[in-house]
Design an enzyme around this catalytic site. Structure first.
Site, PDB file in Angstrom:
ATOM      1  N   LYS A  13      -9.463   6.113  13.615  1.00  0.00           N
ATOM      2  CA  LYS A  13      -9.763   7.533  13.865  1.00  0.00           C
ATOM      3  C   LYS A  13     -11.017   8.023  13.142  1.00  0.00           C
ATOM      4  O   LYS A  13     -11.880   8.623  13.754  1.00  0.00           O
ATOM      5  CB  LYS A  13      -8.609   8.397  13.331  1.00  0.00           C
ATOM      6  CG  LYS A  13      -7.588   8.800  14.326  1.00  0.00           C
ATOM      7  CD  LYS A  13      -6.680   9.909  13.800  1.00  0.00           C
ATOM      8  CE  LYS A  13      -6.350   9.934  12.343  1.00  0.00           C
ATOM      9  NZ  LYS A  13      -5.335   9.029  11.848  1.00  0.00           N
ATOM     10  N   ARG A  88      -0.903  16.934  12.465  1.00  0.00           N
ATOM     11  CA  ARG A  88      -0.068  15.765  12.201  1.00  0.00           C
ATOM     12  C   ARG A  88       1.397  16.048  12.476  1.00  0.00           C
ATOM     13  O   ARG A  88       2.223  15.144  12.376  1.00  0.00           O
ATOM     14  CB  ARG A  88      -0.231  15.358  10.743  1.00  0.00           C
ATOM     15  CG  ARG A  88      -1.072  14.095  10.540  1.00  0.00           C
ATOM     16  CD  ARG A  88      -1.045  13.802   9.068  1.00  0.00           C
ATOM     17  NE  ARG A  88      -1.463  12.508   8.653  1.00  0.00           N
ATOM     18  CZ  ARG A  88      -2.714  12.157   8.372  1.00  0.00           C
ATOM     19  NH1 ARG A  88      -3.694  12.992   8.555  1.00  0.00           N
ATOM     20  NH2 ARG A  88      -2.968  10.955   7.919  1.00  0.00           N
ATOM     21  N   ARG A 127      -8.995  -2.033   4.165  1.00  0.00           N
ATOM     22  CA  ARG A 127      -9.650  -0.822   3.671  1.00  0.00           C
ATOM     23  C   ARG A 127      -9.328  -0.615   2.180  1.00  0.00           C
ATOM     24  O   ARG A 127     -10.162  -0.156   1.417  1.00  0.00           O
ATOM     25  CB  ARG A 127      -9.192   0.384   4.490  1.00  0.00           C
ATOM     26  CG  ARG A 127      -9.826   1.682   4.065  1.00  0.00           C
ATOM     27  CD  ARG A 127      -9.530   2.790   5.043  1.00  0.00           C
ATOM     28  NE  ARG A 127      -8.146   3.212   4.985  1.00  0.00           N
ATOM     29  CZ  ARG A 127      -7.585   4.056   5.843  1.00  0.00           C
ATOM     30  NH1 ARG A 127      -8.283   4.532   6.838  1.00  0.00           N
ATOM     31  NH2 ARG A 127      -6.332   4.416   5.726  1.00  0.00           N
ATOM     32  N   ARG A 133      -8.584   3.103  -1.908  1.00  0.00           N
ATOM     33  CA  ARG A 133      -7.808   4.334  -1.754  1.00  0.00           C
ATOM     34  C   ARG A 133      -6.421   4.179  -2.356  1.00  0.00           C
ATOM     35  O   ARG A 133      -5.737   3.185  -2.109  1.00  0.00           O
ATOM     36  CB  ARG A 133      -7.691   4.679  -0.265  1.00  0.00           C
ATOM     37  CG  ARG A 133      -8.695   5.706   0.167  1.00  0.00           C
ATOM     38  CD  ARG A 133      -8.607   5.958   1.629  1.00  0.00           C
ATOM     39  NE  ARG A 133      -7.340   6.543   2.044  1.00  0.00           N
ATOM     40  CZ  ARG A 133      -7.160   7.103   3.228  1.00  0.00           C
ATOM     41  NH1 ARG A 133      -8.148   7.148   4.087  1.00  0.00           N
ATOM     42  NH2 ARG A 133      -6.004   7.598   3.547  1.00  0.00           N
ATOM     43  N   ARG A 144       3.591   5.678   5.222  1.00  0.00           N
ATOM     44  CA  ARG A 144       2.699   6.481   6.068  1.00  0.00           C
ATOM     45  C   ARG A 144       2.939   6.172   7.546  1.00  0.00           C
ATOM     46  O   ARG A 144       2.857   7.049   8.397  1.00  0.00           O
ATOM     47  CB  ARG A 144       1.239   6.239   5.681  1.00  0.00           C
ATOM     48  CG  ARG A 144       0.922   6.868   4.321  1.00  0.00           C
ATOM     49  CD  ARG A 144      -0.399   6.410   3.797  1.00  0.00           C
ATOM     50  NE  ARG A 144      -1.503   6.952   4.569  1.00  0.00           N
ATOM     51  CZ  ARG A 144      -2.717   6.428   4.583  1.00  0.00           C
ATOM     52  NH1 ARG A 144      -2.972   5.339   3.902  1.00  0.00           N
ATOM     53  NH2 ARG A 144      -3.658   6.983   5.295  1.00  0.00           N
TER      54      ARG A 144
HETATM   55  P1  AMP Z   1      -5.805  10.605   6.092  1.00  0.00           P
HETATM   56  O1  AMP Z   1      -7.085  10.360   5.376  1.00  0.00           O
HETATM   57  O2  AMP Z   1      -5.992  11.445   7.315  1.00  0.00           O
HETATM   58  O3  AMP Z   1      -5.028   9.363   6.381  1.00  0.00           O
HETATM   59  O4  AMP Z   1      -4.907  11.488   5.102  1.00  0.00           O
HETATM   60  C1  AMP Z   1      -4.509  11.017   3.836  1.00  0.00           C
HETATM   61  C2  AMP Z   1      -3.284  11.788   3.341  1.00  0.00           C
HETATM   62  O5  AMP Z   1      -3.595  13.179   3.234  1.00  0.00           O
HETATM   63  C3  AMP Z   1      -2.076  11.737   4.282  1.00  0.00           C
HETATM   64  O6  AMP Z   1      -1.283  10.589   4.085  1.00  0.00           O
HETATM   65  C4  AMP Z   1      -1.346  13.022   3.884  1.00  0.00           C
HETATM   66  O7  AMP Z   1      -0.653  12.873   2.667  1.00  0.00           O
HETATM   67  C5  AMP Z   1      -2.501  13.982   3.642  1.00  0.00           C
HETATM   68  N1  AMP Z   1      -2.889  14.690   4.904  1.00  0.00           N
HETATM   69  C6  AMP Z   1      -4.058  14.562   5.585  1.00  0.00           C
HETATM   70  N2  AMP Z   1      -4.064  15.343   6.681  1.00  0.00           N
HETATM   71  C7  AMP Z   1      -2.860  15.980   6.703  1.00  0.00           C
HETATM   72  C8  AMP Z   1      -2.256  16.897   7.591  1.00  0.00           C
HETATM   73  N3  AMP Z   1      -2.877  17.327   8.714  1.00  0.00           N
HETATM   74  N4  AMP Z   1      -0.998  17.334   7.286  1.00  0.00           N
HETATM   75  C9  AMP Z   1      -0.359  16.921   6.176  1.00  0.00           C
HETATM   76  N5  AMP Z   1      -0.869  16.044   5.303  1.00  0.00           N
HETATM   77  C10 AMP Z   1      -2.112  15.566   5.557  1.00  0.00           C
END
Ligand code: AMP
Length: 197
Positions: A13, A88, A127, A133, A144
């Site tokens: 993504k 999400r 990654r 990360r 996740r």
């Molecule tokens: P990502 O980089 O999009 O994978 O986001 C990393 C982490 O941030 C996720 O595992 C969630 O804990 C939090 N997060 C990111 N976007 C959202 C969202 N739209 N709603 C809730 N938590 C989020």
């Protein structure tokens, strides 16, 4: 143009969002990046979000919707934006719709990147080595993916029901996937690259 990019963690993504937003001249709005910045800056939001993110859970809908409301009110979002990692949950998608309709706007397309689950885990472990990360550890990755299946995957049907879903095969090279997205947006009549304006 307002586009949503859906897909499992590790589906590519973020990479496709960067490509697409620059081709289409859209602001790239990634809630994960915004939350990671808040954690790094040690803001109150960051302090609250840190443990949730490290456990692989989701930050509350209210908090994330607040972030999106502010971010999409900024100047660079005026000619459109691409949402990456948001919504999400169905609650977030509904909140987004309400927020946009208050502004006489609406989502134009939801691009759903479909990738085999084993590939997703593989990509995330890779990654983890490259980016370091905190939430790319094997246990957190599993969590996740569980959260994705339960809370986020239903959004594909939600957007399909509104006639907005483009399912894209997310396997293959970055270019190949990018081209599939382009073709699908062309078919929908929402492909307006910057160079064509
Ligand atoms: P990502 O980089 O999009 O994978 O986001 C990393 C982490 O941030 C996720 O595992 C969630 O804990 C939090 N997060 C990111 N976007 C959202 C969202 N739209 N709603 C809730 N938590 C989020």
């Amino acid at each position: 143009m307002i586009a949503v990019l859906l897909g499992a963690p590790g589906s590519g993504k973020g990479t496709q969002a960067m490509r697409l937003s620059s081709r289409l001249g859209l602001a790239h709005v990634a809630t994960g990046d915004m939350l990671r910045r808040a954690v790094a800056d040690g803001t109150e939001l960051g302090r609250k979000a840190k443990a949730i993110m490290e456990s692989g859970g989701l930050v509350s809908d209210d908090v994330v919707l607040g972030l999106i409301r502010e971010r999409t009110s900024e100047k660079d979002c005026a000619s459109g934006f691409l949402l990456d990692g948001f919504p999400r949950t169905v609650g977030q998608a509904e909140g987004l719709d309400r927020m946009l309709s208050d502004r006489r706007l609406a989502v134009d397309v939801a691009v759903n990147l479909e990738v085999n689950e084993d590939r997703v885990v593989e990509r995330m472990l890779k990654r983890a080595q490259i980016e370091g990360r905190a939430d790319d550890s094997p246990e957190t990755i599993r969590q996740r993916i569980r959260v994705y299946r339960e809370k986020t995957a239903p959004l594909a049907a939600w957007y399909a029901g509104r006639g907005l879903l483009s399912n894209i095969d997310g396997e293959g090279s970055i270019e190949a996937v990018g081209e599939r997205i382009e073709e699908s947006l062309r078919d929908r009549g929402v492909w307006a690259p910057v160079e064509a304006r």
